[in-house]
Design a protein around this motif. Structure first.
Motif, PDB file in Angstrom:
ATOM      1  N   GLY A 120       6.720  31.099 -60.639  1.00 15.68           N
ATOM      2  CA  GLY A 120       7.542  30.055 -60.588  1.00 15.68           C
ATOM      3  C   GLY A 120       9.234  31.351 -61.318  1.00 15.68           C
ATOM      4  O   GLY A 120      10.259  30.866 -60.972  1.00 15.68           O
ATOM      5  N   GLY A 121       8.927  32.208 -62.219  1.00 14.57           N
ATOM      6  CA  GLY A 121       9.471  32.720 -63.218  1.00 14.57           C
ATOM      7  C   GLY A 121      10.074  33.940 -62.467  1.00 14.57           C
ATOM      8  O   GLY A 121      11.309  34.670 -62.370  1.00 14.57           O
ATOM      9  N   ILE A 122       9.757  34.246 -61.153  1.00 15.75           N
ATOM     10  CA  ILE A 122      10.507  35.322 -60.493  1.00 15.75           C
ATOM     11  C   ILE A 122      10.406  34.174 -58.882  1.00 15.75           C
ATOM     12  O   ILE A 122      11.903  34.398 -58.468  1.00 15.75           O
ATOM     13  N   VAL A 123       9.898  33.617 -57.880  1.00 16.35           N
ATOM     14  CA  VAL A 123      10.103  33.958 -56.494  1.00 16.35           C
ATOM     15  C   VAL A 123      10.916  32.533 -56.665  1.00 16.35           C
ATOM     16  O   VAL A 123      11.623  32.428 -55.701  1.00 16.35           O
ATOM     17  N   VAL A 124      11.109  31.716 -57.803  1.00 15.09           N
ATOM     18  CA  VAL A 124      11.550  30.298 -57.503  1.00 15.09           C
ATOM     19  C   VAL A 124      12.695  30.443 -58.097  1.00 15.09           C
ATOM     20  O   VAL A 124      14.159  29.832 -57.410  1.00 15.09           O
ATOM     21  N   LEU A 125      12.808  31.097 -59.311  1.00 14.53           N
ATOM     22  CA  LEU A 125      14.022  31.863 -60.310  1.00 14.53           C
ATOM     23  C   LEU A 125      14.841  31.913 -59.287  1.00 14.53           C
ATOM     24  O   LEU A 125      16.120  32.229 -59.680  1.00 14.53           O
ATOM     25  N   TYR A 126      14.500  34.119 -58.418  1.00 15.28           N
ATOM     26  CA  TYR A 126      15.560  33.920 -57.276  1.00 15.28           C
ATOM     27  C   TYR A 126      15.656  33.660 -56.382  1.00 15.28           C
ATOM     28  O   TYR A 126      16.607  33.909 -56.089  1.00 15.28           O
ATOM     29  N   ALA A 127      15.083  32.533 -56.416  1.00 16.22           N
ATOM     30  CA  ALA A 127      15.544  31.241 -54.632  1.00 16.22           C
ATOM     31  C   ALA A 127      16.870  31.321 -55.201  1.00 16.22           C
ATOM     32  O   ALA A 127      18.096  31.357 -54.729  1.00 16.22           O
ATOM     33  N   PHE A 128      17.150  30.540 -56.742  1.00 18.32           N
ATOM     34  CA  PHE A 128      18.470  29.950 -56.909  1.00 18.32           C
ATOM     35  C   PHE A 128      19.142  30.746 -57.999  1.00 18.32           C
ATOM     36  O   PHE A 128      20.790  30.598 -56.717  1.00 18.32           O
ATOM     37  N   GLY A 129      19.048  31.430 -58.108  1.00 21.67           N
ATOM     38  CA  GLY A 129      19.625  32.866 -58.063  1.00 21.67           C
ATOM     39  C   GLY A 129      20.496  33.736 -57.333  1.00 21.67           C
ATOM     40  O   GLY A 129      21.437  34.146 -57.040  1.00 21.67           O
ATOM     41  N   VAL A 130      19.840  33.474 -55.735  1.00 26.57           N
ATOM     42  CA  VAL A 130      20.270  34.581 -54.829  1.00 26.57           C
ATOM     43  C   VAL A 130      21.130  33.701 -54.335  1.00 26.57           C
ATOM     44  O   VAL A 130      22.577  33.271 -54.201  1.00 26.57           O
ATOM     45  N   VAL A 131      20.508  32.504 -54.261  1.00 26.13           N
ATOM     46  CA  VAL A 131      22.218  31.167 -53.376  1.00 26.13           C
ATOM     47  C   VAL A 131      23.136  31.159 -54.479  1.00 26.13           C
ATOM     48  O   VAL A 131      24.529  31.078 -54.195  1.00 26.13           O
ATOM     49  N   GLY A 132      23.446  31.279 -55.661  1.00 24.46           N
ATOM     50  CA  GLY A 132      24.433  31.405 -56.812  1.00 24.46           C
ATOM     51  C   GLY A 132      25.027  32.474 -56.909  1.00 24.46           C
ATOM     52  O   GLY A 132      25.924  32.698 -57.500  1.00 24.46           O
ATOM     53  N   MET A 133      24.211  33.190 -57.198  1.00 25.96           N
ATOM     54  CA  MET A 133      24.804  34.701 -56.976  1.00 25.96           C
ATOM     55  C   MET A 133      25.849  35.191 -54.982  1.00 25.96           C
ATOM     56  O   MET A 133      27.090  35.016 -55.303  1.00 25.96           O
TER      57      MET A 133
END
Length: 183
Positions: A120-133
């Motif tokens: 949750g805190g890495i895979v899912v959060l990075y998925a959202f973060g990468v799109v936002g970045m």
């Protein structure tokens, strides 16, 4: 119900407090903060639903203008920054972490919480973060995936610390981590 509301508010406050830990901003504008560990803890301790709600409360407070993000940031502008995807991903990351710890019977509890935190805190959060970045920086998804690799070692450490904290809480106060006594 009152206990649930108190726990949801408490974990939203925990994320705000973790924002006081000095941030380290990387060259591409995304800071390394302790707040992602709070997201992991919210999901791992509160479970999917309450973890999601605590992070949703936190996001709403930030968006309406409270300076709760690391470095004292808040307001609608946070949804336009390169970090917007990470912020939007907080509730979903806590939800997936909570879903894992509630439904996967791995023992010991600390290992279950650590693995849930990675998912949750890495895979899912990075998925959202990468799109936002990608949107915020005007870079490709692949380029942004390369940029977030700088966060992986620290976030793995945060997931491990989350596992240890949850194991300690589950041992000392099992009623606080209701899933710990299941399966």
């Amino acid at each position: 119900m009152e206990r649930n509301v108190a726990q949801i508010a408490l974990f939203a406050a925990l994320i705000a407090a973790l924002g006081l830990v000095p941030k380290i901003t990387l060259a591409f504008g995304v800071p390394v903060t302790a707040q992602s560990m709070g997201v992991m803890l919210a999901g791992a301790v509160l479970g999917a639903k309450r973890g999601f709600l605590s992070m949703l409360l936190f996001v709403i407070l930030v968006v309406i203008g409270l300076p709760l993000l690391a470095g004292g940031r808040g307001g609608l502008g946070t949804l336009m920054a390169p970090t917007a995807g990470f912020l939007i991903g907080f509730p979903f990351a806590a939800y997936v972490t909570g879903l894992f710890v509630e439904h996967v019977g791995i023992r010991p509890n600390g290992l279950r919480a650590a693995i849930g935190s990675v998912l949750g805190g890495i895979v899912v959060l990075y998925a959202f973060g990468v799109v936002g970045m990608s949107i915020g920086l005007g870079k490709s998804i692949i380029e942004c995936l390369g940029l977030v690799t700088a966060f992986v070692p620290g976030d793995l450490l945060k997931a491990g610390i989350t596992g240890m904290l949850v194991a300690a809480v589950a041992k000392a106060r099992p009623q606080t981590v209701s899933w710990a006594t299941q399966s």
